[in-house]
Design a protein around this motif. Structure first.
Motif, PDB file in Angstrom:
ATOM      1  N   GLN A  23     -22.241   3.128  27.908  1.00  0.00           N
ATOM      2  CA  GLN A  23     -21.555   1.995  27.283  1.00  0.00           C
ATOM      3  C   GLN A  23     -20.073   2.036  27.594  1.00  0.00           C
ATOM      4  O   GLN A  23     -19.506   3.093  27.883  1.00  0.00           O
ATOM      5  CB  GLN A  23     -21.771   2.002  25.781  1.00  0.00           C
ATOM      6  N   ILE A  24     -19.489   0.875  27.514  1.00  0.00           N
ATOM      7  CA  ILE A  24     -18.056   0.771  27.770  1.00  0.00           C
ATOM      8  C   ILE A  24     -17.438  -0.140  26.712  1.00  0.00           C
ATOM      9  O   ILE A  24     -18.041  -1.145  26.311  1.00  0.00           O
ATOM     10  CB  ILE A  24     -17.781   0.242  29.198  1.00  0.00           C
ATOM     11  N   THR A  25     -16.281   0.256  26.252  1.00  0.00           N
ATOM     12  CA  THR A  25     -15.535  -0.569  25.295  1.00  0.00           C
ATOM     13  C   THR A  25     -14.097  -0.634  25.781  1.00  0.00           C
ATOM     14  O   THR A  25     -13.511   0.394  26.154  1.00  0.00           O
ATOM     15  CB  THR A  25     -15.569   0.046  23.885  1.00  0.00           C
ATOM     16  N   ILE A  26     -13.567  -1.804  25.781  1.00  0.00           N
ATOM     17  CA  ILE A  26     -12.169  -1.961  26.191  1.00  0.00           C
ATOM     18  C   ILE A  26     -11.508  -2.982  25.266  1.00  0.00           C
ATOM     19  O   ILE A  26     -12.132  -3.966  24.866  1.00  0.00           O
ATOM     20  CB  ILE A  26     -12.077  -2.357  27.687  1.00  0.00           C
ATOM     21  N   GLU A  27     -10.279  -2.687  24.894  1.00  0.00           N
ATOM     22  CA  GLU A  27      -9.574  -3.592  23.983  1.00  0.00           C
ATOM     23  C   GLU A  27      -8.085  -3.542  24.310  1.00  0.00           C
ATOM     24  O   GLU A  27      -7.598  -2.562  24.889  1.00  0.00           O
ATOM     25  CB  GLU A  27      -9.808  -3.179  22.529  1.00  0.00           C
ATOM     26  N   GLY A  28      -7.405  -4.589  23.929  1.00  0.00           N
ATOM     27  CA  GLY A  28      -5.969  -4.579  24.199  1.00  0.00           C
ATOM     28  C   GLY A  28      -5.338  -5.927  23.939  1.00  0.00           C
ATOM     29  O   GLY A  28      -6.009  -6.904  23.589  1.00  0.00           O
ATOM     30  N   PRO A  29      -4.021  -5.958  24.092  1.00  0.00           N
ATOM     31  CA  PRO A  29      -3.318  -7.224  23.872  1.00  0.00           C
ATOM     32  C   PRO A  29      -3.469  -8.164  25.067  1.00  0.00           C
ATOM     33  O   PRO A  29      -3.740  -7.721  26.186  1.00  0.00           O
ATOM     34  CB  PRO A  29      -1.857  -6.773  23.732  1.00  0.00           C
ATOM     35  N   VAL A  30      -3.338  -9.441  24.805  1.00  0.00           N
ATOM     36  CA  VAL A  30      -3.335 -10.427  25.875  1.00  0.00           C
ATOM     37  C   VAL A  30      -1.949 -11.069  25.877  1.00  0.00           C
ATOM     38  O   VAL A  30      -1.585 -11.769  24.932  1.00  0.00           O
ATOM     39  CB  VAL A  30      -4.408 -11.512  25.645  1.00  0.00           C
ATOM     40  N   PHE A  31      -1.191 -10.783  26.893  1.00  0.00           N
ATOM     41  CA  PHE A  31       0.183 -11.286  27.062  1.00  0.00           C
ATOM     42  C   PHE A  31       1.156 -10.740  26.028  1.00  0.00           C
ATOM     43  O   PHE A  31       2.211 -10.254  26.348  1.00  0.00           O
ATOM     44  CB  PHE A  31       0.228 -12.824  27.071  1.00  0.00           C
ATOM     45  N   SER A  32       0.796 -10.818  24.746  1.00  0.00           N
ATOM     46  CA  SER A  32       1.741 -10.330  23.734  1.00  0.00           C
ATOM     47  C   SER A  32       0.948  -9.737  22.585  1.00  0.00           C
ATOM     48  O   SER A  32      -0.287  -9.758  22.587  1.00  0.00           O
ATOM     49  CB  SER A  32       2.601 -11.489  23.217  1.00  0.00           C
ATOM     50  N   GLU A  33       1.660  -9.224  21.586  1.00  0.00           N
ATOM     51  CA  GLU A  33       0.986  -8.632  20.429  1.00  0.00           C
ATOM     52  C   GLU A  33       0.255  -9.668  19.599  1.00  0.00           C
ATOM     53  O   GLU A  33      -0.531  -9.334  18.721  1.00  0.00           O
ATOM     54  CB  GLU A  33       2.010  -7.924  19.543  1.00  0.00           C
ATOM     55  N   LYS A  34       0.551 -10.943  19.862  1.00  0.00           N
ATOM     56  CA  LYS A  34      -0.053 -11.983  19.039  1.00  0.00           C
ATOM     57  C   LYS A  34      -1.544 -12.169  19.343  1.00  0.00           C
ATOM     58  O   LYS A  34      -2.285 -12.681  18.514  1.00  0.00           O
ATOM     59  CB  LYS A  34       0.671 -13.315  19.269  1.00  0.00           C
ATOM     60  N   THR A  35      -1.936 -11.805  20.529  1.00  0.00           N
ATOM     61  CA  THR A  35      -3.342 -11.998  20.912  1.00  0.00           C
ATOM     62  C   THR A  35      -3.915 -10.662  21.356  1.00  0.00           C
ATOM     63  O   THR A  35      -3.272  -9.911  22.085  1.00  0.00           O
ATOM     64  CB  THR A  35      -3.438 -13.004  22.080  1.00  0.00           C
ATOM     65  N   SER A  36      -5.128 -10.388  20.896  1.00  0.00           N
ATOM     66  CA  SER A  36      -5.799  -9.176  21.353  1.00  0.00           C
ATOM     67  C   SER A  36      -7.275  -9.459  21.550  1.00  0.00           C
ATOM     68  O   SER A  36      -7.806 -10.446  21.043  1.00  0.00           O
ATOM     69  CB  SER A  36      -5.586  -8.032  20.368  1.00  0.00           C
ATOM     70  N   PHE A  37      -7.911  -8.586  22.307  1.00  0.00           N
ATOM     71  CA  PHE A  37      -9.325  -8.788  22.606  1.00  0.00           C
ATOM     72  C   PHE A  37     -10.064  -7.459  22.493  1.00  0.00           C
ATOM     73  O   PHE A  37      -9.467  -6.381  22.520  1.00  0.00           O
ATOM     74  CB  PHE A  37      -9.511  -9.348  24.029  1.00  0.00           C
ATOM     75  N   LEU A  38     -11.375  -7.585  22.394  1.00  0.00           N
ATOM     76  CA  LEU A  38     -12.239  -6.419  22.450  1.00  0.00           C
ATOM     77  C   LEU A  38     -13.501  -6.813  23.206  1.00  0.00           C
ATOM     78  O   LEU A  38     -14.047  -7.904  23.014  1.00  0.00           O
ATOM     79  CB  LEU A  38     -12.625  -5.959  21.042  1.00  0.00           C
ATOM     80  N   PHE A  39     -13.946  -5.938  24.085  1.00  0.00           N
ATOM     81  CA  PHE A  39     -15.196  -6.170  24.790  1.00  0.00           C
ATOM     82  C   PHE A  39     -15.958  -4.852  24.826  1.00  0.00           C
ATOM     83  O   PHE A  39     -15.398  -3.797  25.114  1.00  0.00           O
ATOM     84  CB  PHE A  39     -14.931  -6.653  26.227  1.00  0.00           C
ATOM     85  N   SER A  40     -17.237  -4.924  24.504  1.00  0.00           N
ATOM     86  CA  SER A  40     -18.043  -3.717  24.490  1.00  0.00           C
ATOM     87  C   SER A  40     -19.433  -4.053  24.997  1.00  0.00           C
ATOM     88  O   SER A  40     -19.977  -5.121  24.687  1.00  0.00           O
ATOM     89  CB  SER A  40     -18.111  -3.177  23.056  1.00  0.00           C
ATOM     90  N   ALA A  41     -20.017  -3.159  25.794  1.00  0.00           N
ATOM     91  CA  ALA A  41     -21.341  -3.432  26.356  1.00  0.00           C
ATOM     92  C   ALA A  41     -22.132  -2.145  26.492  1.00  0.00           C
ATOM     93  O   ALA A  41     -21.564  -1.070  26.710  1.00  0.00           O
ATOM     94  CB  ALA A  41     -21.200  -4.101  27.721  1.00  0.00           C
ATOM     95  N   ARG A  42     -23.466  -2.266  26.331  1.00  0.00           N
ATOM     96  CA  ARG A  42     -24.383  -1.136  26.520  1.00  0.00           C
ATOM     97  C   ARG A  42     -25.610  -1.627  27.287  1.00  0.00           C
ATOM     98  O   ARG A  42     -26.000  -2.790  27.162  1.00  0.00           O
ATOM     99  CB  ARG A  42     -24.895  -0.597  25.175  1.00  0.00           C
ATOM    100  N   ARG A  43     -26.220  -0.744  28.034  1.00  0.00           N
ATOM    101  CA  ARG A  43     -27.497  -1.078  28.671  1.00  0.00           C
ATOM    102  C   ARG A  43     -28.273   0.210  28.920  1.00  0.00           C
ATOM    103  O   ARG A  43     -27.704   1.233  29.273  1.00  0.00           O
ATOM    104  CB  ARG A  43     -27.294  -1.797  30.003  1.00  0.00           C
ATOM    105  N   THR A  44     -29.593   0.123  28.728  1.00  0.00           N
ATOM    106  CA  THR A  44     -30.422   1.315  28.938  1.00  0.00           C
ATOM    107  C   THR A  44     -30.634   1.605  30.414  1.00  0.00           C
ATOM    108  O   THR A  44     -30.579   0.728  31.258  1.00  0.00           O
ATOM    109  CB  THR A  44     -31.825   1.122  28.329  1.00  0.00           C
TER     110      THR A  44
END
Lengths: 807, 300
Positions: free
Chosen positions: A259-280
């Motif tokens: 699995q992988i998870t990645i998160e962080g700001p987008v352009f500035s601190e006002k916007t952030s994202f998270l993406f996470s995925a798993r597969r067998t």
């Protein structure tokens, strides 16, 4: 509950609120001008909201907790105040503030790094004891990451199973049975959206990716009025918002799925994202092996199984008063098998050449999709609005095709094709408004309403048969049913005096189905009384109504379980629950809670004897026994330690849970399938040093109740379809117990901080001493071993390893 | 590294798949063999009941070892008002068949069966003779006619006795042969679906008292298949609509054993508990009262 009691409650509620308000009106505290201090409490390094964090004024011990969105609002008289912001596992912040006008303060707390035992003597513990609700448990996910697991990564539902009052299902499964309730009576929400099937891998793994989760709230009783729609529990899972300071992430290689998870700001601190995925990985190995096997036998085709899930979230802060969140989850499990084979030619006496062609395909897939769009709006420092648009869908499909063709001299002479498909599911679209209004220090008012459209697809079966000259298709099963559910609520958290506080609320709902309208008033009340320092006595009463049912043949939480609505024939489920408990903060950060409860349920449904979701070609509502009653009662003990080098808990439950249906068990009351008299969990996590964490879990419980044969005899009734067949005499329903269940899991984390990342090796041993716990028990008329009962055990001594990189 | 991960995954799958089967002892009551009675009392008929032993879960069941079911020298007696009516006598040609030389059963009389045998718990059962069904045929029509053959449908009225909880069974019989109906329902309801209060078992239909509840109901019967070609009727023949009042115990037993048989091969099906009325044993002692209506059918 009797309608008259409900009406009396409503009048009482209005009276208390009016009385208290008028009483408060002559109280000099409330006559005096109040200053509002409000804001958000967040994690220092990631900006994640800290749900349930406390803010209090230390001199007078007046405080509140953050709501689900990290927002707080506290009213205090003008003047100098020592304000404390605190949260479990974080360093408290203290500030001397001179309040002369309404003030907004956003606070970011740093995680506690001190490992040595520190006895917290401040009033935070007292506040926690008073603020914690009877039957509610808040689980910050970070405190649980070191626990051992079956698959190399923690499964939050399996951790919830370790709490008192919550039973697990079969060995290894993620089934949740709360205070004698069934799995459908749990409102499991991901970011405020109900999830209807929480299982991957036929129940061995939950769909919740722990790396994408921030917090879990479990409510077993004393339900605040803002929750409704289920009888037994609310499991509120909040995903991370995404780090708004810097890009971070982690990659995990477990033996089941990477699995992988990645998160962080987008352009500035006002916007952030998270993406996470798993597969067998499973199908990547199974497919080549099964394909090679089929080819070795002169055919083709392969077998495979996989699941995947994705979590994505993005949020944007327009300003301090407006935040927008969008989150989505999608997960699928799919099993698929296909085989194709053409025979070689064979000849008859006339020299004609014959060959056969066979094709067989079976598949099964199920999964959830959820989405929520949420807008947090702060009207002013007293009034907060959360608006959520929700979508959730669960589907289950099976497909089976069998094709046989016969050729004579390359001319098709016979062809038979049978196709069986079965589809079921449920989807919801909803809109919800939640207001938080904090007019006075002594009142925290919450109110709101929601509208949900449920579309049920309760099992449509289609059987197609075709021969060389004709085709036939039969479709059987429930038509799609569309329903509307409207809910509204109001609750007030009232601090009557320094010792006594109450949460009074009322939840009302309507359910519209097949031109029938069901309505329900559900009073809720909770009382907390501070006996003396660090001691609190608590009690609660809640009435609940549930308009949907889950039809389940098995206890595995299999994907074929069927969600169905209350209809004109089948009433909504109802319950009421009363509880009494005591909380005590002990020395060295220990906290003890003892609760007793009694729950009464009515209008339950179950499959009738002999009914099955699959084999019978009849509608689901003909297969169910209705108007069932149930009761459960027990005592729960929870001793937990939340902070320090060693954390964990001991949970013990002594409980009873029964059911009664006129059409089942000859009308006699019988134990519920997961009526387990004793249930004990010991969970310990210890930070040996900065680089090594040890953990262990030991569970013990009474065996699951089941129905087994007690004898056989021959049917000798004349002119009977089954003349000559053996009739099986069963024990009374659920009157036999499986052997007791116990196991020990151990885990160790090796943590090493590198320059740019941290790596963690996790070694876990599931069922360390190889206890043969029963998965299921069955009767076998065995030639060699003799007839009798056999137990199938799985998951004996399962080591697992995972490697994690955090950056 | 790839090889390492491949091995890790393989090991994981192997461990997850490992399972162990073993025989276990469970604390289950009633582990001794029981006497099993299956029989019906009807006015005017000498009752013949089947008596055999049950298998316990510890016994290995072998079809050919039928003698394992035999009960030796049982004592089976029928009582009325605590007075012995007669003792059952075994059929010398069939060790499971026991008959009673008595047929003077009257409506409303309660009969008690008591039985004992060495190594078996005593058994006790009681049954009350039901009244005859109040049945009459209101309509007969040919539903389909071919050149020399026919199907037909019937409407049967049953006037339920409100003072009794009566269950019914009806069928079409001629020369000791049963003929199947295609469809059955009661008037005033949709013809698309068979009412759940009616259960077909072999060629008989069993009707729950709930369907009537003391009221008059009309049941529709449709013939399945052509009478001559499919069922070997003669062009002109007399047959009977046979309707029986049956006791609730007997109805429950029939329905539950039938339901269990229907679900034998469905692993997802819920277990069906058999509703028997033999205290200390298994099976059923029921009673019935038969009404037969002759019909003569001619091809057109």
């Amino acid at each position: 509950m009797d309608n008259r009691i409900r009406i009396v409650y409503v009048l009482l509620l209005i009276f208390i609120m009016l009385f208290h308000k008028s009483h408060a009106g002559i109280n000099k505290d409330t006559i005096a001008r109040k200053i509002i201090i409000s804001g958000y409490i967040e994690d220092y390094s990631s900006g994640e909201k800290l749900v349930g964090a406390n803010i209090y004024e230390s001199a007078n011990f007046v405080g509140v907790s953050c709501n689900n969105y990290g927002f707080y609002s506290l009213s205090l008289p003008p003047g100098n105040h020592q304000i404390v912001w605190s949260y479990m596992g974080y360093q408290s912040v203290k500030q001397l503030i001179k309040l002369s006008k309404d003030t907004a303060i956003n606070i970011r707390l740093k995680p506690a790094i001190e490992l040595k035992e520190v006895e917290v003597k401040d009033k935070r513990i007292d506040l926690q004891i008073m603020n914690s609700k009877l039957g509610s448990i808040h689980l910050p996910i970070n405190n649980l990451r070191s626990l051992p697991s079956l698959t190399g990564e923690i499964d939050i539902l399996k951790i919830i199973q370790l709490l008192p009052g919550i039973k697990s299902g079969n060995e290894g499964s993620t089934g949740i049975y709360v205070r004698g309730g069934s799995p459908d009576q749990n409102l499991i929400m991901l970011d405020g959206v109900p999830v209807y099937n929480v299982n991957h891998l036929f129940g061995y793994l939950s769909i919740f990716n722990s790396n994408a989760i921030q917090n879990i709230d479990v409510i077993k009783g004393g339900f605040p009025a803002r929750f409704g729609g289920r009888l037994s529990s609310v499991i509120d899972i909040q995903s991370k918002d995404g780090n708004n300071k810097k890009v971070t992430g982690n990659i995990v290689f477990g033996y089941v799925c990477p699995q992988i998870t990645i998160e962080g700001p987008v352009f500035s601190e006002k916007t952030s994202f998270l993406f996470s995925a798993r597969r067998t990985y499973v199908d990547l190995i199974m497919r080549p092996l099964t394909k090679a096997d089929n080819e070795a036998n002169g055919g083709s085709g392969s077998t495979g199984y996989f699941f995947y899930d994705l979590n994505a979230k993005i949020n944007h802060r327009f300003n301090n008063n407006n935040r927008l969140f969008f989150s989505i989850y999608n997960g699928i499990d799919r099993f698929q098998n296909d085989e194709e084979k053409t025979s070689s030619y064979f000849y008859d006496f006339n020299g004609s050449a014959y060959k056969n062609y066979n094709y067989n395909e079976n598949s099964m897939d199920w999964g959830n999709t959820t989405a929520s769009l949420r807008w947090n709006h702060l009207f002013n420092n007293k009034l907060f609005l959360n608006t959520t648009f929700t979508y959730t869908k669960y589907h289950f499909n099976t497909f089976s095709e069998d094709l046989r063709e016969e050729y004579q001299n390359e001319i098709l002479t016979d062809r038979q094709r049978y196709v069986l498909s079965y589809n079921s599911g449920i989807s919801d679209i909803g809109l919800r408004f939640d207001f938080d209004y904090n007019p006075y220090t002594n009142h925290q008012i919450k109110s709101g309403f929601s509208v949900v459209n449920h579309d049920f697809n309760p099992g449509v079966k289609s059987l197609s048969g075709s021969v060389i000259s004709a085709d036939t298709t039969i479709s059987v099963g429930g038509n799609q049913i569309s329903t509307f559910e409207i809910d509204y609520y109001a609750e007030d958290e009232i601090k009557i005096n320094k010792k006594l506080s109450t949460n009074l609320g009322l939840h009302a709902s309507h359910f519209i189905v097949e031109s029938k309208i069901y309505s329900s008033l559900q009073p809720r009340i909770q009382l907390n009384y501070k006996l003396k320092e660090n001691w609190a006595l608590k009690s609660s009463f809640s009435s609940m109504t549930q308009y949907i049912h889950l039809l389940s043949n098995t206890s595995f939480g299999l994907p074929m379980d069927l969600w169905v609505p209350a209809t004109s024939k089948i009433k909504p489920q109802q319950s009421w629950q009363a509880a009494l408990g005591i909380s005590h903060a002990l020395k060295r950060n220990y906290e003890l809670t003892i609760e007793t409860y009694y729950k009464r349920m009515s209008d339950l449904i179950e499959y009738k004897e002999g009914a099955s979701f699959f084999m019978e070609f009849s509608n689901w509502d003909e297969k169910v026994a209705v108007n069932g009653k149930g009761d459960s009662y027990g005592i729960e003990l929870l001793l937990q330690k939340k902070e320090g080098k060693t954390t964990g808990w001991i949970g013990y439950t002594l409980s009873w849970s029964n059911r009664q249906f006129d059409e089942l068990n000859f009308g006699k009351t019988y134990p519920y399938r997961f009526d387990k008299r004793h249930d004990l969990s010991i969970v310990v996590s210890h930070k040996l040093k900065k680089t090594i964490e040890l953990s262990g879990v030991w569970v013990f419980s009474t065996g699951t109740a089941m129905t087994l044969p007690i004898g056989f005899y021959q049917n000798t009734q004349p002119n009977d379809t089954w003349n000559g067949r053996l009739i099986t005499e069963y024990s009374e329903r659920n009157s036999v117990r499986m052997p007791i269940y116990h196991r020990l899991d151990l885990g160790i984390n090796f943590i090493k901080e590198r320059k740019k990342y941290t790596r963690i090796w996790n070694l876990s041993l599931y069922n360390t001493y190889g206890r043969k716990n029963p998965f299921f028990v069955y009767y076998d008329n065995d030639y060699n071993l003799g007839s009798g009962f056999k137990q199938l055990s799985v998951l004996m001594f399962i080591p697992s390893i995972s490697y994690q990189i955090k950056f | 590294m790839n090889k390492l991960y491949f091995k890790i995954v393989l090991i994981g799958i192997v461990f997850l798949s490992i399972s162990c089967e073993e025989k276990i002892e469970l604390d289950i009551p009633n582990q001794t063999p029981r006497m099993v009675v299956q029989g019906v009392l009807s006015p005017g008929e000498n009752p013949v009941i089947d008596l055999r032993k049950s298998y316990t879960i510890a016994e290995r069941i072998i079809d050919e070892h039928m003698n394992m079911q035999q009960i030796y020298f049982p004592d089976l007696r029928l009582y009325k008002d605590n007075q012995l009516v007669a003792s059952f006598v075994v059929n010398p040609l069939d060790p499971f068949s026991y008959s009673l030389n008595y047929n003077n059963f009257k409506v409303g009389e309660k009969y008690v069966l008591r039985g004992s045998a060495k190594n078996f718990p005593d058994i006790y059962a009681e049954t009350v003779i039901p009244s005859k069904p109040n049945v009459y045929i209101t309509n007969f029509e040919y539903s389909s006619i071919s050149s020399n053959d026919y199907k037909f449908s019937l409407k049967i009225n049953i006037q339920d006795n409100p003072d009794e909880e009566n269950y019914y069974a009806y069928t079409l019989v001629s020369n000791n042969q049963y003929y199947p109906f295609y469809y059955t329902n009661y008037e005033g309801e949709s013809n698309n679906q068979q009412d759940p209060s009616i259960t077909q078992i072999n060629y008989e239909f069993y009707v729950n008292d709930k369907l009537f509840n003391g009221k008059l109901k009309t049941i529709l019967l449709d013939q399945f298949g052509y009478m001559i070609n499919n069922w070997g009727f003669k062009a002109q023949e007399t047959f009977w609509i046979e309707c029986r009042s049956i006791t609730k115990d007997y109805y429950d037993y029939k329905i539950s054993t039938n339901k269990q048989g229907n679900n034998d091969f469905d692993i997802f099906a819920e277990p069906v508990l058999i509703k028997h009325n033999i205290t200390g044993g298994f099976g059923v002692l029921g009673s019935s009262n038969i009404q037969r209506y002759p019909l003569t059918i001619q091809t057109k």
